[in-house]
Design an enzyme around this catalytic site. Structure first.
Site, PDB file in Angstrom:
ATOM      1  N   ARG A 173      87.703 109.645  51.663  1.00  0.00           N
ATOM      2  CA  ARG A 173      88.815 110.317  52.355  1.00  0.00           C
ATOM      3  C   ARG A 173      89.176 109.665  53.697  1.00  0.00           C
ATOM      4  O   ARG A 173      90.327 109.746  54.109  1.00  0.00           O
ATOM      5  CB  ARG A 173      88.458 111.780  52.621  1.00  0.00           C
ATOM      6  CG  ARG A 173      88.879 112.769  51.554  1.00  0.00           C
ATOM      7  CD  ARG A 173      87.786 113.024  50.560  1.00  0.00           C
ATOM      8  NE  ARG A 173      88.135 114.025  49.560  1.00  0.00           N
ATOM      9  CZ  ARG A 173      87.352 115.083  49.257  1.00  0.00           C
ATOM     10  NH1 ARG A 173      86.219 115.272  49.881  1.00  0.00           N
ATOM     11  NH2 ARG A 173      87.723 115.923  48.319  1.00  0.00           N
ATOM     12  N   ARG A 210     104.557 115.117  43.290  1.00  0.00           N
ATOM     13  CA  ARG A 210     103.284 114.524  42.882  1.00  0.00           C
ATOM     14  C   ARG A 210     102.664 114.002  44.168  1.00  0.00           C
ATOM     15  O   ARG A 210     103.310 113.254  44.908  1.00  0.00           O
ATOM     16  CB  ARG A 210     103.501 113.346  41.925  1.00  0.00           C
ATOM     17  CG  ARG A 210     102.240 112.482  41.721  1.00  0.00           C
ATOM     18  CD  ARG A 210     102.553 111.168  41.015  1.00  0.00           C
ATOM     19  NE  ARG A 210     101.372 110.387  40.668  1.00  0.00           N
ATOM     20  CZ  ARG A 210     100.872 109.381  41.394  1.00  0.00           C
ATOM     21  NH1 ARG A 210     101.439 109.006  42.530  1.00  0.00           N
ATOM     22  NH2 ARG A 210      99.807 108.724  40.984  1.00  0.00           N
ATOM     23  N   ASP A 212     100.406 111.555  45.652  1.00  0.00           N
ATOM     24  CA  ASP A 212      99.696 110.310  45.354  1.00  0.00           C
ATOM     25  C   ASP A 212      98.355 110.264  46.088  1.00  0.00           C
ATOM     26  O   ASP A 212      98.257 110.697  47.238  1.00  0.00           O
ATOM     27  CB  ASP A 212     100.576 109.132  45.810  1.00  0.00           C
ATOM     28  CG  ASP A 212      99.930 107.785  45.555  1.00  0.00           C
ATOM     29  OD1 ASP A 212      99.794 107.415  44.380  1.00  0.00           O
ATOM     30  OD2 ASP A 212      99.545 107.106  46.544  1.00  0.00           O
ATOM     31  N   HIS A 216      91.964 110.921  48.073  1.00  0.00           N
ATOM     32  CA  HIS A 216      91.701 110.255  49.339  1.00  0.00           C
ATOM     33  C   HIS A 216      92.141 111.086  50.541  1.00  0.00           C
ATOM     34  O   HIS A 216      92.184 110.597  51.660  1.00  0.00           O
ATOM     35  CB  HIS A 216      92.346 108.866  49.315  1.00  0.00           C
ATOM     36  CG  HIS A 216      91.915 108.102  48.102  1.00  0.00           C
ATOM     37  ND1 HIS A 216      90.699 107.460  48.038  1.00  0.00           N
ATOM     38  CD2 HIS A 216      92.478 107.968  46.869  1.00  0.00           C
ATOM     39  CE1 HIS A 216      90.549 106.942  46.820  1.00  0.00           C
ATOM     40  NE2 HIS A 216      91.614 107.234  46.100  1.00  0.00           N
ATOM     41  N   GLU A 248      97.321 113.824  42.359  1.00  0.00           N
ATOM     42  CA  GLU A 248      96.695 112.743  41.602  1.00  0.00           C
ATOM     43  C   GLU A 248      95.242 112.603  42.041  1.00  0.00           C
ATOM     44  O   GLU A 248      94.949 112.082  43.122  1.00  0.00           O
ATOM     45  CB  GLU A 248      97.432 111.412  41.834  1.00  0.00           C
ATOM     46  CG  GLU A 248      96.934 110.318  40.890  1.00  0.00           C
ATOM     47  CD  GLU A 248      96.533 109.024  41.562  1.00  0.00           C
ATOM     48  OE1 GLU A 248      96.197 108.061  40.854  1.00  0.00           O
ATOM     49  OE2 GLU A 248      96.523 108.952  42.817  1.00  0.00           O
ATOM     50  N   ASN A 313      99.865 106.677  32.198  1.00  0.00           N
ATOM     51  CA  ASN A 313     100.705 106.742  33.398  1.00  0.00           C
ATOM     52  C   ASN A 313     101.000 105.319  33.872  1.00  0.00           C
ATOM     53  O   ASN A 313     100.585 104.346  33.244  1.00  0.00           O
ATOM     54  CB  ASN A 313     100.067 107.626  34.477  1.00  0.00           C
ATOM     55  CG  ASN A 313      98.975 106.929  35.279  1.00  0.00           C
ATOM     56  OD1 ASN A 313      98.506 105.861  34.917  1.00  0.00           O
ATOM     57  ND2 ASN A 313      98.571 107.542  36.360  1.00  0.00           N
TER      58      ASN A 313
HETATM   59  C1  AAO Z   1      97.923  96.500  46.336  1.00  0.00           C
HETATM   60  C2  AAO Z   1      96.982  95.393  45.900  1.00  0.00           C
HETATM   61  C3  AAO Z   1      95.684  95.483  46.673  1.00  0.00           C
HETATM   62  C4  AAO Z   1      95.965  95.434  48.161  1.00  0.00           C
HETATM   63  C5  AAO Z   1      96.908  96.562  48.516  1.00  0.00           C
HETATM   64  C6  AAO Z   1      97.310  96.562  49.990  1.00  0.00           C
HETATM   65  O1  AAO Z   1      96.737  95.488  44.496  1.00  0.00           O
HETATM   66  O2  AAO Z   1      94.859  94.385  46.307  1.00  0.00           O
HETATM   67  O3  AAO Z   1      94.765  95.570  48.885  1.00  0.00           O
HETATM   68  O4  AAO Z   1      98.111  96.438  47.727  1.00  0.00           O
HETATM   69  O5  AAO Z   1      97.941  95.358  50.297  1.00  0.00           O
HETATM   70  C7  AAO Z   1      99.111 100.913  43.662  1.00  0.00           C
HETATM   71  C8  AAO Z   1      98.372  99.784  42.957  1.00  0.00           C
HETATM   72  C9  AAO Z   1      97.476  99.026  43.888  1.00  0.00           C
HETATM   73  C10 AAO Z   1      98.241  98.545  45.114  1.00  0.00           C
HETATM   74  C11 AAO Z   1      98.771  99.802  45.791  1.00  0.00           C
HETATM   75  C12 AAO Z   1      99.550  99.494  47.059  1.00  0.00           C
HETATM   76  O6  AAO Z   1      97.630 100.322  41.880  1.00  0.00           O
HETATM   77  O7  AAO Z   1      96.970  97.880  43.187  1.00  0.00           O
HETATM   78  O8  AAO Z   1      97.401  97.803  45.980  1.00  0.00           O
HETATM   79  O9  AAO Z   1      99.684 100.467  44.882  1.00  0.00           O
HETATM   80  O10 AAO Z   1     100.605  98.646  46.790  1.00  0.00           O
HETATM   81  C13 AAO Z   1      92.250 104.636  42.904  1.00  0.00           C
HETATM   82  C14 AAO Z   1      92.847 105.854  43.572  1.00  0.00           C
HETATM   83  C15 AAO Z   1      94.142 106.315  42.944  1.00  0.00           C
HETATM   84  C16 AAO Z   1      95.117 105.158  42.769  1.00  0.00           C
HETATM   85  C17 AAO Z   1      94.417 104.124  41.912  1.00  0.00           C
HETATM   86  C18 AAO Z   1      95.292 102.914  41.633  1.00  0.00           C
HETATM   87  O11 AAO Z   1      91.904 106.917  43.573  1.00  0.00           O
HETATM   88  O12 AAO Z   1      94.716 107.273  43.825  1.00  0.00           O
HETATM   89  O13 AAO Z   1      93.240 103.672  42.617  1.00  0.00           O
HETATM   90  N1  AAO Z   1      96.390 105.594  42.198  1.00  0.00           N
HETATM   91  C19 AAO Z   1      97.561 105.854  43.077  1.00  0.00           C
HETATM   92  C20 AAO Z   1      98.848 105.330  42.479  1.00  0.00           C
HETATM   93  C21 AAO Z   1      98.838 103.814  42.472  1.00  0.00           C
HETATM   94  C22 AAO Z   1      98.810 103.288  43.898  1.00  0.00           C
HETATM   95  C23 AAO Z   1      98.046 104.132  44.826  1.00  0.00           C
HETATM   96  C24 AAO Z   1      97.434 105.316  44.446  1.00  0.00           C
HETATM   97  C25 AAO Z   1      98.075 103.789  46.245  1.00  0.00           C
HETATM   98  O14 AAO Z   1      99.055 105.897  41.230  1.00  0.00           O
HETATM   99  O15 AAO Z   1      99.940 103.288  41.786  1.00  0.00           O
HETATM  100  O16 AAO Z   1      98.206 101.973  43.923  1.00  0.00           O
HETATM  101  O17 AAO Z   1      99.232 104.422  46.776  1.00  0.00           O
HETATM  102  C26 AAO Z   1      87.746 104.555  40.200  1.00  0.00           C
HETATM  103  C27 AAO Z   1      88.040 105.759  41.039  1.00  0.00           C
HETATM  104  C28 AAO Z   1      89.521 106.000  41.186  1.00  0.00           C
HETATM  105  C29 AAO Z   1      90.227 104.740  41.626  1.00  0.00           C
HETATM  106  C30 AAO Z   1      89.913 103.635  40.610  1.00  0.00           C
HETATM  107  C31 AAO Z   1      90.613 102.330  40.940  1.00  0.00           C
HETATM  108  O18 AAO Z   1      88.087 104.838  38.814  1.00  0.00           O
HETATM  109  O19 AAO Z   1      87.482 106.894  40.442  1.00  0.00           O
HETATM  110  O20 AAO Z   1      89.716 107.019  42.146  1.00  0.00           O
HETATM  111  O21 AAO Z   1      91.624 104.980  41.664  1.00  0.00           O
HETATM  112  O22 AAO Z   1      88.511 103.440  40.612  1.00  0.00           O
HETATM  113  O23 AAO Z   1      90.134 101.835  42.155  1.00  0.00           O
HETATM  114  C32 AAO Z   1      86.311 103.863  35.168  1.00  0.00           C
HETATM  115  C33 AAO Z   1      85.780 105.003  35.993  1.00  0.00           C
HETATM  116  C34 AAO Z   1      86.846 105.472  36.962  1.00  0.00           C
HETATM  117  C35 AAO Z   1      87.154 104.359  37.854  1.00  0.00           C
HETATM  118  C36 AAO Z   1      87.702 103.271  36.954  1.00  0.00           C
HETATM  119  C37 AAO Z   1      88.098 102.050  37.688  1.00  0.00           C
HETATM  120  O24 AAO Z   1      87.397 104.271  34.347  1.00  0.00           O
HETATM  121  O25 AAO Z   1      85.413 106.034  35.138  1.00  0.00           O
HETATM  122  O26 AAO Z   1      86.408 106.565  37.730  1.00  0.00           O
HETATM  123  O27 AAO Z   1      86.731 102.876  36.005  1.00  0.00           O
HETATM  124  O28 AAO Z   1      86.964 101.474  38.281  1.00  0.00           O
END
Ligand code: AAO
Length: 512
Positions: A173, A210, A212, A216, A248, A313
């Site tokens: 967080r 929603r 986002d 966190h 989310e 999604n």
């Molecule tokens: C981009 C670049 C980064 C750079 C950043 C800043 O890719 O390299 O550092 O810019 O310059 C989206 C993209 C990101 C992007 C970001 C900003 O997906 O790649 O970064 O925009 O442009 C976590 C969060 C969740 C998030 C998800 C993607 O908890 O909230 O990551 N989703 C939302 C949006 C998404 C957006 C953001 C948030 C940010 O829907 O589109 O990102 O606004 C574990 C955790 C999860 C975590 C995942 C991924 O999951 O539990 O909470 O999600 O890891 O990190 C198994 C496990 C599962 C695990 C998963 C993956 O399935 O059971 O728990 O493996 O390891």
């Protein structure tokens, strides 16, 4: 008086779980990366007439322009200000969309990025969708304005300043999610700026949000912001109506933070749903459709009245977020239609349909290196219009899953059976299943490698029904298969394994 107070409190609390949709509508569609002008037209020409209740839109506020890689979709998750100005359109186009969609009974749900601003390594400049300046080194965002006092740098205890361990709730967080500058949501000033942004949208006429990256944010900080939100615009909504909230939170189990911590604020995304349904439909891990008999809470999901559900999604259809390779997408169209068909037929959760654009996948070591590719766009970076072909599909590489006959007709099925419990469940021991919803609708799947030839109790009134998967009812005839239900409610179903879509559905609004 006690009863009155109870009603008032219940009224206040229940509102944020309620999507505020028109009577009889049950689903929303995520028009990922669509322009506001296209959404407005789609509400009028398609969504309103075809039973959709609302649209989740991409983040509407100003974001940083990412050029390396070139204009990825994810730049919209890196806010620079709360001005309504993005590749989807400007404020005037946004207002026009909300008004036109609301006027045809299709409501707008805003993807709200309030946990953070852009990445800390973005540097400084005015390379943003509306030209607002930013300086990540000094944490300055004059377009809001935010300054270094408004971020969590002092609270985060990890060495990198980023989240390093999901087993530690505090760092999830208080530290930066993938480098994104983490707002100090416990500050009254920050809460005020976010509430102003959301109240501006509510005033324009949106129906909900929603949230986002809710995982966190501390649930109490979210609550404090929600407490500042005004009632929905009474031009379209009953007085006292509150914005629908869905948060989310990725909770597949095994982490410090669980989805249930967020139930007090509104609904929560149920990520187990799509991951497990993908396994079942793909027949991975020994799963089979017969096991779907106790789908829902019986599978360890959150309570149905708290859940927002979806097959895929915008993240997990391209390997971001969570879910893994079991997730079904338009790339596996035949299986995908079965998955979405099952979701829309089953009463669990509040349902969201995904609508995507096409990109060329390129797997290197199991990872799609093209996972960043942005929406169909012109050479100047502007997003291409959604064109509509003569057969009602979309052009310009917009997939428009929500227009696929099977999916659109199942949205209408869900509306027709709304409020009815699962009835007349049947399964073989494998992947042939069937179930009804009260006496309003009945669906049959054959995901086995053998033909299905069965007579089943449907519970429907006797008569001739149009199958809404292979076709539909048009005037006084069926455009494809028809099913006759006998006076005892039974009907004969034949689904060869080679059927283009190996499932079949009938409901009372598609009866001749
Ligand atoms: C981009 C670049 C980064 C750079 C950043 C800043 O890719 O390299 O550092 O810019 O310059 C989206 C993209 C990101 C992007 C970001 C900003 O997906 O790649 O970064 O925009 O442009 C976590 C969060 C969740 C998030 C998800 C993607 O908890 O909230 O990551 N989703 C939302 C949006 C998404 C957006 C953001 C948030 C940010 O829907 O589109 O990102 O606004 C574990 C955790 C999860 C975590 C995942 C991924 O999951 O539990 O909470 O999600 O890891 O990190 C198994 C496990 C599962 C695990 C998963 C993956 O399935 O059971 O728990 O493996 O390891």
């Amino acid at each position: 008086m006690k009863l009155f107070l109870l009603l008032v409190v219940a009224g206040l609390c229940s509102a944020q779980y309620n999507p505020n949709m028109m009577d009889g509508k049950t689903s929303i569609v995520h028009l990922f990366e669509w322009r506001w002008a296209d959404i407005a037209a789609e509400c009028e020409r398609y969504l309103g007439p075809n039973g959709y209740g609302g649209v989740q839109i991409s983040p509407p506020n100003e974001n940083i322009v990412v050029t390396n890689p070139n204009r990825p979709w994810y730049e919209r998750y890196q806010p620079v200000s709360y001005k309504l100005c993005t590749r989807s359109g400007n404020e005037q186009q946004f207002r026009d969309m909300v008004t036109r969609c609301n006027n045809v009974g299709v409501f707008i749900y805003v993807d709200s990025v309030i946990n953070h601003m852009c990445g800390s390594s973005a540097g400084s400049g005015t390379r943003s969708t509306c030209g607002s300046s930013y300086s990540t080194g000094t944490r300055d965002f004059p377009g809001v304005p935010y300054s270094k006092l408004d971020f969590n740098d002092n609270k985060c205890t990890t060495r990198s300043g980023d989240i390093e361990n999901y087993a530690d709730a505090s760092q999830v967080r208080d530290c930066r999610l993938v480098d994104l500058l983490d707002l100090a949501l416990e500050k009254d000033y920050v809460r005020g700026k976010i509430a102003d942004f959301m109240n501006n949208l509510i005033g324009i006429g949106v129906a909900g949000f929603r949230l986002d990256a809710s995982k966190h944010m501390w649930p109490g900080d979210i609550k404090a912001i929600l407490n500042r939100l005004g009632d929905l615009n009474t031009k379209w909504f009953p007085s006292g109506a509150k914005a629908f909230i869905f948060q989310e939170v990725i909770d597949l189990g095994g982490e410090a933070i669980s989805a249930s911590e967020y139930f007090g604020n509104g609904r929560v995304t149920e990520f187990k749903y799509g991951a497990m349904l993908g396994n079942v439909i793909r027949k991975w891990n020994g799963e089979k459709m017969a096991y779907l008999k106790n789908w829902g809470e019986g599978w360890g999901f959150m309570p149905t009245d708290k859940a927002l559900v979806f097959v895929d999604n915008h993240d997990n259809q391209r390997g971001h977020g969570a879910g893994g390779s079991s997730i079904l997408t338009f790339f596996d169209a035949r299986l995908y239609k079965m998955g979405v068909g099952f979701m829309l037929a089953h009463p669990y959760g509040f349902t969201r349909v995904m609508s995507s654009y096409r990109w060329t996948r390129n797997f290197v070591d199991g990872k799609d290196v093209n996972d960043w590719i942005g929406p169909p766009s012109n050479s100047d970076g502007s997003t291409k219009a959604v064109t509509i072909n003569a057969d009602s599909t979309c052009g310009n590489d917009w997939v428009c899953e929500h227009r696929w006959r099977e999916i659109m007709n199942m949205v209408l099925f869900r509306n027709a059976v709304d409020g009815e419990a699962v009835a007349n469940w049947w399964n073989n021991t494998g992947n042939q299943i069937a179930f009804g919803r009260g006496s309003k609708g009945f669906i049959v799947f054959n995901n086995d490698n053998s033909n299905m030839d069965v007579t089943l109790m449907t519970g429907l009134p006797a008569g001739t029904y149009c199958d809404v998967i292979s076709g539909q009812k048009e005037g006084t005839r069926c455009t494809s298969k028809q099913i006759s239900v006998a006076s005892d409610g039974s009907a004969h179903f034949l689904i060869p394994t080679t059927a283009e879509d190996p499932f079949l559905a009938i409901h009372v609004n598609a009866k001749l």
